[in-house]
Design an enzyme around this catalytic site. Structure first.
Site, mmCIF file in Angstrom:
data_model
loop_
_atom_site.group_PDB
_atom_site.id
_atom_site.type_symbol
_atom_site.label_atom_id
_atom_site.label_comp_id
_atom_site.label_asym_id
_atom_site.label_seq_id
_atom_site.Cartn_x
_atom_site.Cartn_y
_atom_site.Cartn_z
ATOM 1 N N ASN A 1 -5.496 -7.091 -9.571
ATOM 2 C CA ASN A 1 -4.301 -7.996 -9.795
ATOM 3 C C ASN A 1 -4.265 -9.405 -9.529
ATOM 4 O OD1 ASN A 1 -1.899 -8.076 -10.931
ATOM 5 N ND2 ASN A 1 -0.825 -7.164 -9.297
ATOM 6 N N HIS B 1 9.245 4.803 -6.915
ATOM 7 C CA HIS B 1 9.813 3.907 -6.329
ATOM 8 C C HIS B 1 11.164 3.717 -6.351
ATOM 9 C CE1 HIS B 1 5.942 0.921 -5.812
ATOM 10 N NE2 HIS B 1 5.788 2.266 -5.455
ATOM 11 N N ARG C 1 9.864 6.371 -2.503
ATOM 12 C CA ARG C 1 9.736 5.213 -1.398
ATOM 13 C C ARG C 1 11.083 4.440 -1.739
ATOM 14 N NH1 ARG C 1 5.941 -0.196 -2.363
ATOM 15 N NH2 ARG C 1 7.602 -0.967 -3.380
ATOM 16 N N ASP D 1 7.640 0.622 2.343
ATOM 17 C CA ASP D 1 6.523 -0.267 2.271
ATOM 18 C C ASP D 1 7.104 -1.590 2.963
ATOM 19 O OD1 ASP D 1 4.531 -1.793 1.759
ATOM 20 O OD2 ASP D 1 4.234 -1.277 -0.449
ATOM 21 N N GLU E 1 -4.187 -0.257 0.748
ATOM 22 C CA GLU E 1 -3.981 -0.463 -0.671
ATOM 23 C C GLU E 1 -4.907 -1.465 -1.213
ATOM 24 O OE1 GLU E 1 0.290 -0.925 -1.399
ATOM 25 O OE2 GLU E 1 -0.254 -2.847 -1.957
ATOM 26 N N ARG F 1 -4.645 4.737 1.935
ATOM 27 C CA ARG F 1 -4.175 4.597 0.672
ATOM 28 C C ARG F 1 -5.284 3.781 -0.323
ATOM 29 N NH1 ARG F 1 -0.310 1.891 -0.342
ATOM 30 N NH2 ARG F 1 0.554 3.261 -1.935
ATOM 31 N N HIS G 1 -2.569 4.537 -3.292
ATOM 32 C CA HIS G 1 -1.899 3.543 -4.296
ATOM 33 C C HIS G 1 -2.018 3.848 -5.635
ATOM 34 C CE1 HIS G 1 -2.084 -1.209 -5.156
ATOM 35 N NE2 HIS G 1 -0.778 -0.697 -5.241
ATOM 36 N N ASP H 1 -0.229 -1.473 -11.594
ATOM 37 C CA ASP H 1 -1.458 -2.503 -11.819
ATOM 38 C C ASP H 1 -2.873 -1.834 -11.732
ATOM 39 O OD1 ASP H 1 -0.108 -3.131 -9.140
ATOM 40 O OD2 ASP H 1 -2.209 -3.678 -8.801
ATOM 41 N N GLU I 1 0.755 7.715 -5.064
ATOM 42 C CA GLU I 1 1.808 7.000 -5.579
ATOM 43 C C GLU I 1 1.844 7.149 -7.167
ATOM 44 O OE1 GLU I 1 1.265 2.962 -4.664
ATOM 45 O OE2 GLU I 1 3.266 2.322 -5.489
HETATM 46 O O1 KDG Z 1 -1.070 -5.389 -6.898
HETATM 47 C C1 KDG Z 1 -0.077 -5.387 -5.815
HETATM 48 C C2 KDG Z 1 0.817 -4.256 -5.839
HETATM 49 O O2 KDG Z 1 0.129 -3.077 -6.632
HETATM 50 C C3 KDG Z 1 1.491 -3.930 -4.751
HETATM 51 O O3 KDG Z 1 2.485 -4.728 -4.390
HETATM 52 C C4 KDG Z 1 2.125 -2.501 -4.809
HETATM 53 O O4 KDG Z 1 2.741 -2.298 -2.600
HETATM 54 C C5 KDG Z 1 2.460 -1.950 -3.584
HETATM 55 C C6 KDG Z 1 2.657 -0.281 -3.553
HETATM 56 O O5 KDG Z 1 2.755 0.134 -2.580
HETATM 57 O O6 KDG Z 1 2.702 0.041 -4.791
HETATM 58 MG MG MG Z 2 1.971 -0.956 -0.993
#
Ligand code: KDG
Ligand code: MG
Length: 402
Positions: free
Chosen positions: A37, A122, A147, A210, A262, A283, A312, A316, A339
């Site tokens: 990303n 989310h 989340r 998060d 992540e 993650r 994760h 993206d 996720e």
């Molecule tokens: O590229 C960054 C995102 O994927 C991130 O901010 C997402 O924190 C994130 C998550 O837990 O999905």
């Molecule tokens: Mg995250």
């Protein structure tokens, strides 16, 4: 069988994705996600200029050897760009191996350890009432884990709280935007959100939060302690994780489980976290942590230390990464949660795939290989668009952690 061609496809059906397609002399092809990303073109160049010339003529069946060759042979090891490029090659080779064997990749990884992959979505909102509505939406869609993120009152733009529902797109500007941060306001407010969510939804729904690397270890300990009455499944990325020993301090102060990883790209980013049992969920992802081959190595280490996976899966990470993740998730013994942020219909059309969501679970495709592809003609209709993640600043203007 030999590799005869490999090409990098950059496309932006709503957001940027980088995909590697490997072609063999027998016509079997494989795909791998290489999306990083905000740094997409760096990985595209790494692949095109430095990796693809090394692939031509190689035997695609030699997955482990190719991984070692690209990792050790390059002298420069690790880092998100290198490891995303290696991941793309590795993922594409697993795809080819599955197609040649006539089996879905999870069968090559030892077969099923579970019936489905439990996922979380989310729920985010500008205020507590909004977030309650969003949690109810996910519960009604069948999700078993959610989340929860809410904008912090008095702060301009809270990272992780998107305007879109079901999707999540933090990389939203051609040059980085900025968000504001106050630890005092955040710590004062967040426990009250979870009090309301638990009150409304009862004890069974799994809740996650998060922190996006915004706290110090002792502040994270304080938050974890304050959240204990609401029995979270995990508190994610409480602090930036370069200092793995820093997690000892968090552990000393809270029993709220911790998830991290992540942004990790190697087992060396988490070996202390895992072997000292400083975390509960790792993650790391297929795309950023060296592909199926290396991520499985991380999960195997984690299994020895009672650490579960929690990969994760934000938007993206392309459907190619999600497909690969699901084959691992369904096969490893220490799966925790996956996720799952849905992709837009435009993205789904560019990446036709066979995985599906049902009753709170994702199910990998039963087709040979990964069960995902890229429609190159359609991909060409969505040219690359520069997009950055925002920068966070404290109230006095200091650049803050993310
Ligand atoms: O590229 C960054 C995102 O994927 C991130 O901010 C997402 O924190 C994130 C998550 O837990 O999905
Ligand atoms: Mg995250």
């Amino acid at each position: 069988m030999r590799i005869t061609d490999a090409r990098v496809i950059v496309t932006s059906p709503g957001r940027n994705f980088v995909t590697l397609k490997i072609v063999t002399d027998e016509g079997v092809t494989g795909v791998g996600d290489a999306t990083l990303n905000g740094r997409e073109l760096a990985v595209a160049s790494y692949l095109t200029d430095h990796v693809i010339p090394l692939l031509i003529g190689r035997d695609p069946a030699r997955i482990e050897d190719t991984w070692q060759y690209l990792y050790k042979g390059a002298y420069w090891r690790r880092g998100p760009v290198t490891m995303s490029a290696i991941a793309a090659v590795d993922t594409a080779l697993w795809d080819i191996k599955g197609k040649v064997a006539g089996l879905p990749v999870y069968q090559l990884l030892g077969g099923r350890s579970r019936e489905g992959v439990t996922v979380y979505g989310h729920a985010n909102g500008e205020n507590v009432d909004d977030v309650l509505t969003e949690v109810a939406r996910y519960r009604d869609l069948g999700y078993r884990a959610v989340r929860v993120q809410t904008a912090v009152p008095g702060l301009e733009g809270t990272y992780g709280v998107s305007k879109d529902k079901l999707f999540y797109e933090p990389a939203d500007a051609a040059l980085p935007g900025e968000t504001a941060w106050s630890t005092e306001r955040y710590l004062g407010f967040t426990p009250s959100v979870f009090a309301r969510v638990r009150e409304e939804f009862g004890p069974e729904l799994r809740l996650l939060h998060d922190v996006h690397h915004r706290l110090t270890p002792i502040e994270a300990g304080r938050l974890g302690l304050a959240l204990e009455p609401y029995a979270l499944t995990w508190m994610e990325d409480p602090v930036p994780a370069e200092l793995q020993e820093g997690f000892r301090l968090i552990r000393a102060h809270t029993r709220t489980p911790i998830a991290v990883g992540e942004v990790f790209n190697s087992v060396w980013d988490c070996h202390t976290l895992i072997t000292e049992q400083l975390i509960d969920y790792i993650r790391a992802t297929v795309v950023h942590a060296g592909g199926i081959t290396h991520l499985r190595r991380i999960f195997d280490l984690a299994a020895l230390y009672h650490v579960r996976s929690g990969s994760h899966g934000a938007t993206d990470l392309s459907p190619v990464c999600m497909a690969a993740a699901l084959h691992l998730d369904v096969s490893i013994p220490n799966f925790g949660l996956q996720e799952y942020m849905r992709h837009t219909p435009e993205t789904d059309a560019v990446f036709p795939h066979g995985y599906h969501f049902e009753d709170g679970y994702l199910h990998p495709s039963e087709e040979p290989g990964l069960g995902v592809d890229i429609d190159e003609e359609l991909a060409a209709a969505y040219p690359y668009k520069p997009a950055y993640l925002p920068v966070s600043r404290l109230m006095d203007g200091t650049v803050h952690s993310w």
